[in-house]
Design a protein around this motif. Structure first.
Motif, PDB file in Angstrom:
ATOM      1  N   ARG A 292      41.790  45.171  42.640  1.00 35.71           N
ATOM      2  CA  ARG A 292      42.652  46.338  42.504  1.00 35.71           C
ATOM      3  C   ARG A 292      42.262  47.403  43.530  1.00 35.71           C
ATOM      4  O   ARG A 292      43.126  47.984  44.197  1.00 35.71           O
TER       5      ARG A 292
ATOM      6  N   THR B 117      47.404  36.748  46.885  1.00 31.02           N
ATOM      7  CA  THR B 117      48.386  36.467  45.841  1.00 31.02           C
ATOM      8  C   THR B 117      49.297  35.298  46.206  1.00 31.02           C
ATOM      9  O   THR B 117      50.320  35.099  45.583  1.00 31.02           O
TER      10      THR B 117
ATOM     11  N   ARG C 201      43.469  46.333  46.955  1.00 25.56           N
ATOM     12  CA  ARG C 201      44.914  46.567  47.142  1.00 25.56           C
ATOM     13  C   ARG C 201      45.200  48.052  47.318  1.00 25.56           C
ATOM     14  O   ARG C 201      45.970  48.458  48.184  1.00 25.56           O
TER      15      ARG C 201
ATOM     16  N   ALA D 112      50.597  44.204  49.711  1.00 23.39           N
ATOM     17  CA  ALA D 112      51.099  43.666  48.444  1.00 23.39           C
ATOM     18  C   ALA D 112      51.687  42.290  48.706  1.00 23.39           C
ATOM     19  O   ALA D 112      52.446  42.086  49.653  1.00 23.39           O
TER      20      ALA D 112
ATOM     21  N   SER E  12      40.369  38.797  45.080  1.00 20.33           N
ATOM     22  CA  SER E  12      41.824  38.670  45.105  1.00 20.33           C
ATOM     23  C   SER E  12      42.327  38.294  43.716  1.00 20.33           C
ATOM     24  O   SER E  12      41.551  37.960  42.821  1.00 20.33           O
TER      25      SER E  12
END
Length: 174
Positions: free
Chosen positions: A148, A163, A151, A158, A79
């Protein structure tokens, strides 16, 4: 808590306890050094405090290690938070390496004394810090790529769990 992260937590606690014991032993060694070389008595406390201050960022690296293990337990190893932790640990090790390099040169310039044991001790600290910096840079790149891909594959929305910037009760010291 998984078994492998529990073992790593025990290892981190052992390292922190070892650093605390080393600080106590270093104080005793500094007292013995002053008894043997009284002309260095004025340097004992500044050098001791400088070494202890240099260990504080290393303790912060261990705290980041606990945070990383908490993220692994939550399934958030790949992450943005993990990448941020690796970047923070790398910068803290840069601070440690720079601090001890400046301290080494400062002691040498201030006292005019140098011994092979001081050079070897300094080299050991610098090599360990530089190895850690290199490994953390490698891990940062690997985990950034994995985050990446995670995601992009839609495995986390998102702004998802990786995050979050709010305090998470599952992550100690956050």
């Amino acid at each position: 808590m998984r078994l492998h992260t529990a073992v790593l937590r025990i290892l981190l606690v052992t390292v922190l306890a070892g650093a605390l014991i080393a600080c106590g032993l270093l104080y005793l060694v500094s007292l013995e050094a002053v008894a043997r070389w009284p002309e260095l008595a004025g340097w004992r406390l500044p050098v001791y405090l400088g070494i202890v201050a240099g260990l504080l960022p290393a303790v912060a690296v261990a705290v980041c290690g606990f945070r990383f293990l908490a993220l692994v337990d939550l399934g958030e190893a790949f992450s943005d938070r993990t990448v941020h932790l690796f970047r923070r640990m790398r910068m803290l090790l840069v601070v440690v390496a720079a601090w001890f390099a400046v301290g080494f040169v400062g002691f040498w310039a201030g006292t005019g004394l140098m011994h092979v044991t001081l050079v070897l001790s300094w080299c050991a600290v610098e090599v360990a810090a530089l190895l850690g910096i290199g490994l953390l840079a490698l891990f940062e790149g690997l985990f950034a790529g994995a985050a990446r891909l995670r995601r992009d594959a839609g495995l986390v929305p998102a702004g998802g769990a990786g995050t979050i910037r709010a305090r998470d009760p599952h992550i100690p010291f956050a």
